[in-house]
Scaffold this motif. Structure first.
Motif, PDB file in Angstrom:
ATOM      1  N   CYS A   1       0.863  -1.187   0.035  1.00  0.00           N
ATOM      2  CA  CYS A   1       0.022   0.137   0.115  1.00  0.00           C
ATOM      3  C   CYS A   1       0.913   1.240   0.160  1.00  0.00           C
ATOM      4  O   CYS A   1       2.106   1.250  -0.387  1.00  0.00           O
ATOM      5  CB  CYS A   1      -1.026   0.083   1.181  1.00  0.00           C
ATOM      6  SG  CYS A   1      -0.462   0.271   2.682  1.00  0.00           S
TER       7      CYS A   1
ATOM      8  N   VAL B   1      -1.135  -5.634  -4.941  1.00  0.00           N
ATOM      9  CA  VAL B   1      -1.196  -4.010  -4.361  1.00  0.00           C
ATOM     10  C   VAL B   1      -2.468  -3.745  -4.175  1.00  0.00           C
ATOM     11  O   VAL B   1      -3.597  -4.377  -4.644  1.00  0.00           O
ATOM     12  CB  VAL B   1      -0.529  -3.193  -5.584  1.00  0.00           C
ATOM     13  CG1 VAL B   1       0.941  -3.387  -5.971  1.00  0.00           C
ATOM     14  CG2 VAL B   1      -1.294  -3.408  -6.831  1.00  0.00           C
TER      15      VAL B   1
ATOM     16  N   GLU C   1      -4.203  -0.470  -4.681  1.00  0.00           N
ATOM     17  CA  GLU C   1      -4.794   0.270  -5.586  1.00  0.00           C
ATOM     18  C   GLU C   1      -4.026   0.470  -6.934  1.00  0.00           C
ATOM     19  O   GLU C   1      -3.030   0.034  -6.959  1.00  0.00           O
ATOM     20  CB  GLU C   1      -5.053   1.644  -4.999  1.00  0.00           C
ATOM     21  CG  GLU C   1      -5.635   1.925  -3.862  1.00  0.00           C
ATOM     22  CD  GLU C   1      -5.641   3.059  -3.202  1.00  0.00           C
ATOM     23  OE1 GLU C   1      -5.921   4.145  -3.992  1.00  0.00           O
ATOM     24  OE2 GLU C   1      -5.272   3.381  -2.031  1.00  0.00           O
ATOM     25  N   ARG C   2      -4.806   0.845  -8.241  1.00  0.00           N
ATOM     26  CA  ARG C   2      -4.049   0.790  -9.042  1.00  0.00           C
ATOM     27  C   ARG C   2      -2.790   1.819  -9.290  1.00  0.00           C
ATOM     28  O   ARG C   2      -2.024   1.463  -9.878  1.00  0.00           O
ATOM     29  CB  ARG C   2      -5.059   1.561 -10.357  1.00  0.00           C
ATOM     30  CG  ARG C   2      -6.199   0.370 -10.611  1.00  0.00           C
ATOM     31  CD  ARG C   2      -7.029   0.975 -11.637  1.00  0.00           C
ATOM     32  NE  ARG C   2      -8.267  -0.145 -11.526  1.00  0.00           N
ATOM     33  CZ  ARG C   2      -9.544   0.100 -11.517  1.00  0.00           C
ATOM     34  NH1 ARG C   2      -9.871   1.305 -11.371  1.00  0.00           N
ATOM     35  NH2 ARG C   2     -10.248  -0.918 -11.635  1.00  0.00           N
ATOM     36  N   GLU C   3      -2.935   2.789  -8.549  1.00  0.00           N
ATOM     37  CA  GLU C   3      -1.637   3.775  -8.317  1.00  0.00           C
ATOM     38  C   GLU C   3      -0.560   2.894  -8.022  1.00  0.00           C
ATOM     39  O   GLU C   3       0.890   3.244  -8.136  1.00  0.00           O
ATOM     40  CB  GLU C   3      -1.805   5.022  -7.693  1.00  0.00           C
ATOM     41  CG  GLU C   3      -1.972   4.732  -6.094  1.00  0.00           C
ATOM     42  CD  GLU C   3      -2.141   6.266  -5.378  1.00  0.00           C
ATOM     43  OE1 GLU C   3      -1.181   6.540  -4.901  1.00  0.00           O
ATOM     44  OE2 GLU C   3      -3.353   6.576  -5.490  1.00  0.00           O
ATOM     45  N   HIS C   4      -0.682   2.010  -6.985  1.00  0.00           N
ATOM     46  CA  HIS C   4       0.417   1.206  -6.513  1.00  0.00           C
ATOM     47  C   HIS C   4       1.105   0.266  -7.479  1.00  0.00           C
ATOM     48  O   HIS C   4       2.369   0.088  -7.663  1.00  0.00           O
ATOM     49  CB  HIS C   4       0.093   0.606  -5.352  1.00  0.00           C
ATOM     50  CG  HIS C   4      -0.424   1.213  -4.125  1.00  0.00           C
ATOM     51  ND1 HIS C   4      -1.841   0.852  -3.568  1.00  0.00           N
ATOM     52  CD2 HIS C   4       0.035   2.375  -3.587  1.00  0.00           C
ATOM     53  CE1 HIS C   4      -1.981   1.765  -2.526  1.00  0.00           C
ATOM     54  NE2 HIS C   4      -0.984   2.603  -2.593  1.00  0.00           N
ATOM     55  N   ARG C   5       0.140  -0.176  -8.373  1.00  0.00           N
ATOM     56  CA  ARG C   5       0.619  -1.022  -9.362  1.00  0.00           C
ATOM     57  C   ARG C   5       1.470  -0.331 -10.322  1.00  0.00           C
ATOM     58  O   ARG C   5       2.433  -0.850 -10.738  1.00  0.00           O
ATOM     59  CB  ARG C   5      -0.623  -1.859 -10.137  1.00  0.00           C
ATOM     60  CG  ARG C   5      -0.225  -2.530 -11.289  1.00  0.00           C
ATOM     61  CD  ARG C   5      -1.566  -3.338 -11.724  1.00  0.00           C
ATOM     62  NE  ARG C   5      -2.640  -2.472 -12.285  1.00  0.00           N
ATOM     63  CZ  ARG C   5      -3.824  -2.927 -12.445  1.00  0.00           C
ATOM     64  NH1 ARG C   5      -4.026  -4.247 -12.199  1.00  0.00           N
ATOM     65  NH2 ARG C   5      -4.766  -2.148 -12.844  1.00  0.00           N
ATOM     66  N   THR C   6       0.896   0.934 -10.734  1.00  0.00           N
ATOM     67  CA  THR C   6       1.913   1.658 -11.648  1.00  0.00           C
ATOM     68  C   THR C   6       2.984   1.932 -11.091  1.00  0.00           C
ATOM     69  O   THR C   6       4.042   1.874 -11.927  1.00  0.00           O
ATOM     70  CB  THR C   6       0.963   2.936 -11.845  1.00  0.00           C
ATOM     71  OG1 THR C   6      -0.253   2.547 -12.558  1.00  0.00           O
ATOM     72  CG2 THR C   6       1.445   3.833 -12.883  1.00  0.00           C
TER      73      THR C   6
ATOM     74  N   SER D   1       5.163  -1.378 -10.973  1.00  0.00           N
ATOM     75  CA  SER D   1       5.582  -1.777 -12.223  1.00  0.00           C
ATOM     76  C   SER D   1       6.781  -0.834 -13.078  1.00  0.00           C
ATOM     77  O   SER D   1       7.375  -1.347 -13.500  1.00  0.00           O
ATOM     78  CB  SER D   1       4.467  -1.708 -13.207  1.00  0.00           C
ATOM     79  OG  SER D   1       3.500  -2.684 -12.971  1.00  0.00           O
TER      80      SER D   1
ATOM     81  N   CYS E   1      -3.667  -6.226  -8.405  1.00  0.00           N
ATOM     82  CA  CYS E   1      -4.175  -5.158  -7.987  1.00  0.00           C
ATOM     83  C   CYS E   1      -5.720  -5.740  -7.126  1.00  0.00           C
ATOM     84  O   CYS E   1      -6.708  -6.215  -7.682  1.00  0.00           O
ATOM     85  CB  CYS E   1      -4.596  -3.983  -8.845  1.00  0.00           C
ATOM     86  SG  CYS E   1      -5.343  -2.700  -8.115  1.00  0.00           S
TER      87      CYS E   1
ATOM     88  N   ASP F   1      -7.858  -3.676  -5.618  1.00  0.00           N
ATOM     89  CA  ASP F   1      -8.644  -2.482  -5.539  1.00  0.00           C
ATOM     90  C   ASP F   1      -9.355  -2.302  -4.411  1.00  0.00           C
ATOM     91  O   ASP F   1     -10.436  -2.605  -4.122  1.00  0.00           O
ATOM     92  CB  ASP F   1      -9.824  -2.811  -6.768  1.00  0.00           C
ATOM     93  CG  ASP F   1      -9.450  -2.691  -8.027  1.00  0.00           C
ATOM     94  OD1 ASP F   1      -8.518  -1.600  -8.206  1.00  0.00           O
ATOM     95  OD2 ASP F   1      -9.669  -3.460  -8.954  1.00  0.00           O
TER      96      ASP F   1
END
Length: 107
Positions: free
Chosen positions: A7, A55, A57-62, A65, A79, A81
């Motif tokens: 997170c 992860v 949230e999507r921002e964490h995935r970005t 990555s 993710c 979510d």
């Protein structure tokens, strides 16, 4: 099986996931955060250690990555979510984690 939960600050969601999934036989779980001030900052060593990286949230995935692309080639990055609106070990958060993680790994 080594599960890494990510997170932002590693204060609420990923520590909850670490506590919940560490109780399962055959599972080692660690939480980490993407922010520099996280309780446990995410590192390449943690990515390498993990069998699956979750992860919140999507921002964490970005972020994960972009920063760790070479280390993620043989990893699953999932993710969940789960928004940052829960307290540590809040029952709703625990239920969400169990339901969403179980879709991706056999526990």
């Amino acid at each position: 099986m080594n599960l890494l939960f990510v997170c932002s600050e590693n204060r609420l969601r990923s520590p909850t996931a670490e506590a919940v999934f560490s109780a399962y036989a055959g599972v080692d779980a660690i939480g980490a955060g993407t922010n520099a001030d996280a309780e446990t900052p995410l590192s390449g060593d943690l990515i390498e250690w993990a069998d699956v990286v979750f992860v919140m949230e999507r921002e964490h995935r970005t972020k994960v990555s972009r920063k760790y692309a070479p280390l993620l080639k043989s990893k699953r990055l999932v993710c969940l979510d789960i928004a940052d609106r829960y307290d540590y070990m809040q029952p709703e958060l625990v239920r969400l984690l169990k339901a969403r993680v179980s879709r991706h790994v056999r526990l």
